[in-house]
Design an enzyme around this catalytic site. Structure first.
Site, PDB file in Angstrom:
ATOM      1  N   HIS A   1       0.824  -1.213   0.000  1.00  0.00           N
ATOM      2  CA  HIS A   1       0.000   0.000   0.000  1.00  0.00           C
ATOM      3  C   HIS A   1       0.853   1.255   0.000  1.00  0.00           C
ATOM      4  CE1 HIS A   1      -3.296  -2.801   0.960  1.00  0.00           C
ATOM      5  NE2 HIS A   1      -3.924  -1.981   0.150  1.00  0.00           N
TER       6      HIS A   1
ATOM      7  N   GLU B   1     -10.507 -11.159  -4.475  1.00  0.00           N
ATOM      8  CA  GLU B   1      -9.080 -10.993  -4.191  1.00  0.00           C
ATOM      9  C   GLU B   1      -8.530 -12.135  -3.332  1.00  0.00           C
ATOM     10  OE1 GLU B   1      -8.434  -7.184  -2.316  1.00  0.00           O
ATOM     11  OE2 GLU B   1     -10.202  -7.370  -1.071  1.00  0.00           O
TER      12      GLU B   1
ATOM     13  N   ASP C   1      -4.047  -8.408  -4.079  1.00  0.00           N
ATOM     14  CA  ASP C   1      -4.200  -9.448  -3.068  1.00  0.00           C
ATOM     15  C   ASP C   1      -4.403 -10.815  -3.706  1.00  0.00           C
ATOM     16  OD1 ASP C   1      -3.858  -8.319  -0.499  1.00  0.00           O
ATOM     17  OD2 ASP C   1      -5.675  -7.160  -0.820  1.00  0.00           O
TER      18      ASP C   1
ATOM     19  N   CYS D   1      -9.368  -3.771 -10.457  1.00  0.00           N
ATOM     20  CA  CYS D   1      -9.000  -2.522  -9.812  1.00  0.00           C
ATOM     21  C   CYS D   1      -7.646  -2.629  -9.100  1.00  0.00           C
ATOM     22  CB  CYS D   1     -10.079  -2.063  -8.832  1.00  0.00           C
ATOM     23  SG  CYS D   1     -10.280  -3.182  -7.439  1.00  0.00           S
TER      24      CYS D   1
HETATM   25  C1  PEP Z   1      -6.193  -5.324  -4.547  1.00  0.00           C
HETATM   26  O1  PEP Z   1      -5.961  -6.105  -3.623  1.00  0.00           O
HETATM   27  O2  PEP Z   1      -5.870  -5.549  -5.727  1.00  0.00           O
HETATM   28  C2  PEP Z   1      -6.843  -4.039  -4.284  1.00  0.00           C
HETATM   29  C3  PEP Z   1      -7.248  -3.256  -5.255  1.00  0.00           C
HETATM   30  O3  PEP Z   1      -6.971  -3.649  -2.984  1.00  0.00           O
HETATM   31  P1  PEP Z   1      -5.751  -3.139  -2.096  1.00  0.00           P
HETATM   32  O4  PEP Z   1      -4.570  -2.912  -3.001  1.00  0.00           O
HETATM   33  O5  PEP Z   1      -6.184  -1.878  -1.445  1.00  0.00           O
HETATM   34  O6  PEP Z   1      -5.545  -4.254  -1.147  1.00  0.00           O
HETATM   35 MG    MG Z   2      -6.899  -5.808  -1.712  1.00  0.00          MG
END
Ligand code: PEP
Ligand code: MG
Length: 594
Positions: free
Chosen positions: A201, A442, A466, A513
């Site tokens: 993140h 995910e 994820d 996403c």
């Molecule tokens: C993901 O896991 O791809 C996602 C979009 O969520 P995050 O990156 O916030 O875990």
């Molecule tokens: Mg995620």
């Protein structure tokens, strides 16, 4: 600290997070909690600096003793033991003597000396196998924090003046997503960190800043001195320290070329994203904070595909109230003027933790995270749902639920939403009665049990960050295994492909996403697999649009089928390469060379 030993030029390598070239001077920082000024003290200032340090240690000692003496008789026994432990840590020469040596030998200011030494000790604790002992790192950090607060005299500003920021490259050992979000208020030229993977993140927020950045540099912070001249090549993941004039000129020219290209790309902003054979594709934006919506609009996003709402909850002592959340969601929806805004409910846990929350779980990525946390904390969840539903009257909000794996989690979530709606009905508060609820795919378990997901939910969004982490058992934050993090691994592609197919068959919308949506190496493959909705950082949107505009969907579909049927990794790699580099017409788009 690397002392000012030489101005020798050297190169370090890591994983590029955001492309482009940044040229600037090093600004060394610690995690925001330990953010202190770094400066060299004059020879005749050493005695005074030692005094400042000793005075702080003395003050903390008397504070801790005072606290100890006043522990109420009714307090649990651990309280006294805890204060004893902190007194012991304070008395240990590692914390009370070694920083003095750094002040004397390297002439660093007292705060800097203390933080360096604390980080060195903390790194040793990170290596300890025993979880109880490893946790003691927190105690050392708490004592160091106390000493820092007690440091008399005013240290220089921790962050440089905004006028200098664009010339600075932040160099840090590690930064949390919460630290990184604070940097959104600044305009640094670039970032490098020793730790972290490209889909951590921290890296994701760094990418949203749209400045060249590299993670996983291992020793950059120890090897670089404050103010040294640096060049970041974010695409290649290369950092050049103290470049000579020739190298500097060469990178300045490259930087100018990239900037010219970026300006050209802007001409695609209002162009409809469609393949050469006319298939329209939705290109939406990922945001972390309401103010990011401006960048999404500038990039011509046709919606917000992922608003990571948990970032509203970081860097603060208390949780945002319902009204504050409502205003934040409404602000985004209004700014998007009728376009869809997909707001993900809280994805707290793992690397995104609330200030003052309980110590880390044994394995936080597999712990009480995201929807698991929300279902365990119904009050927090209901407050967010109320704010979201109230804001849904101002535009087109879609609710997105993270980390679903079990059918009962879907049922419980839908029941919580129904309960919130009933409560609003009772109070006569309006909301969008046809608000859509979607789930993130995910966790491999979700991708392998899609029947229930498509039946119960209105749309799906594939969180590849994820999904890859959990499929390949690769901690996305750990740069030691970053080389194994492979979005194009056959198992990952299989899960993505079947999710897209299942959603398309059921007539439910499906998006990607995760970071893969902004990865040009995957654009045509995803299109070929049937994906029609992508959500990514605004800064990636126009390059992906250029790729879409240059894609022949019929040949991408045929090639995607071949790739999915091919098991030989080398053959597969060649096919992927051909798909990515087919000169379908991308080179002609907007006159921009791909
Ligand atoms: C993901 O896991 O791809 C996602 C979009 O969520 P995050 O990156 O916030 O875990
Ligand atoms: Mg995620």
């Amino acid at each position: 600290m690397a002392g000012k030993l030489s101005e020798a030029s050297f190169t370090l390598h890591g994983a590029g997070v955001f492309g482009g070239i940044a040229i600037g001077h090093a600004h060394l920082i610690s995690s925001a909690r330990f953010e202190v000024g770094h400066y060299e003290i004059a020879e005749d200032g050493i005695a005074g600096e030692l005094q400042r340090f000793d005075a702080a240690i003395e003050q903390v000692r008397s504070e801790l003793r005072g606290l100890h003496a006043n522990v109420p008789a009714s307090a649990p026994a651990e309280m006294g033991a805890f204060l004893d432990l902190h007194l012991m840590i304070l008395a240990d020469s590692n914390l009370s003597v070694v920083p003095r040596t750094l002040i004397q030998s390297r002439r660093c200011n007292a705060e800097w000396a203390l933080v360096q030494q604390m980080e060195a000790i903390a790194a040793q604790f990170d290596e300890i196998e025993d979880p109880y002992l490893r946790e003691r790192k927190n105690d050392i950090e708490q004592v160091a924090e106390r000493v820092l607060k007690a440091m008399p005299g005013k240290a220089p500003e921790t962050l440089p003046s905004p006028a200098r920021e664009h010339d600075l490259i932040v160099v840090a050992h590690d930064l949390s997503p919460a630290d990184m979000i604070l940097f959104k208020q600044h305009e640094f030229a670039g970032f490098v960190t020793d730790l972290g993977g490209v889909t951590s993140h921290t890296a994701i927020v760094a990418r949203s800043l749209a400045i060249p950045a590299i993670v996983g540099m291992h020793n950059a912070r120890a090897m670089i001195c404050e103010n040294e001249l640096l060049i970041i090549d974010g695409r290649e993941g290369v950092l050049i320290v103290n470049p000579n004039q020739q190298v500097l000129d060469q990178f300045r020219r490259r930087r100018d070329l990239i900037e010219a290209e970026r300006l050209k790309l802007r001409s695609l902003r209002s162009r409809r994203a469609a393949t050469l054979d006319g298939q329209v594709v939705a290109l939406q934006a990922n945001i972390e904070l309401p103010q990011d919506v401006e960048l999404a609009r500038e990039a011509g996003a046709t919606g917000i595909g992922l608003f990571r709402s948990e970032f509203l909850f970081l860097n603060r002592a208390s949780l945002p109230e319902e009204d504050e959340q409502f205003e934040a969601y409404r602000q985004v929806v209004k700014a998007m003027e009728g376009m869809p805004v997909t707001i993900r409910t809280l994805d707290l846990g793992a690397d995104k933790v609330l200030a003052g929350s309980a110590p880390q779980a044994p394995n936080p990525a597999l712990g009480l995270r995201a929807i698991r946390y929300c279902l365990a904390e119904p009050q927090i969840f209901q407050t967010q749902l109320r704010a979201l539903l109230r804001a849904s009257c101002s535009g087109r909000i879609r609710l997105l639920i993270p980390m679903l794996a079990h059918a009962h989690e879907i049922d419980q979530t839908l029941a919580a939403i129904a309960q919130t709606k009933a409560e609003l009905d009772e109070r006569g508060i309006p909301y969008d009665r046809s608000i859509q609820v979607g789930g993130m795919i995910e966790i491999p378990a979700a991708a392998l049990s899609l029947g229930y997901f498509v039946r119960k939910l209105d749309f799906l969004s594939i969180g590849t960050n994820d999904l890859i982490q959990y499929t390949l058992a690769i901690d996305r934050n750990d740069d030691a295994v970053a080389h194994l993090y492979d979005p194009l691994h056959p198992a990952v592609l299989q899960l993505i492909a079947q999710t897209i197919t299942a959603a398309n068959k059921a007539g439910k919308a499906v998006a990607v996403c995760g970071e893969m949506a902004g990865d040009l190496d995957a654009t045509r493959l995803l299109l070929g697999l049937g994906l029609r909705e992508f959500s990514m950082h605004p800064a990636q949107l126009l390059t992906v649009k250029r790729e879409v505009l240059g894609t022949n969907l019929a040949s991408a579909t045929a090639m995607a089928k071949r790739i999915m049927r091919t098991h030989d990794p080398r053959k597969r790699g060649r096919l992927l390469d051909t798909l990515c580099h087919q000169a379908d017409g991308a080179a002609l788009v907007a006159g921009v060379v791909v």
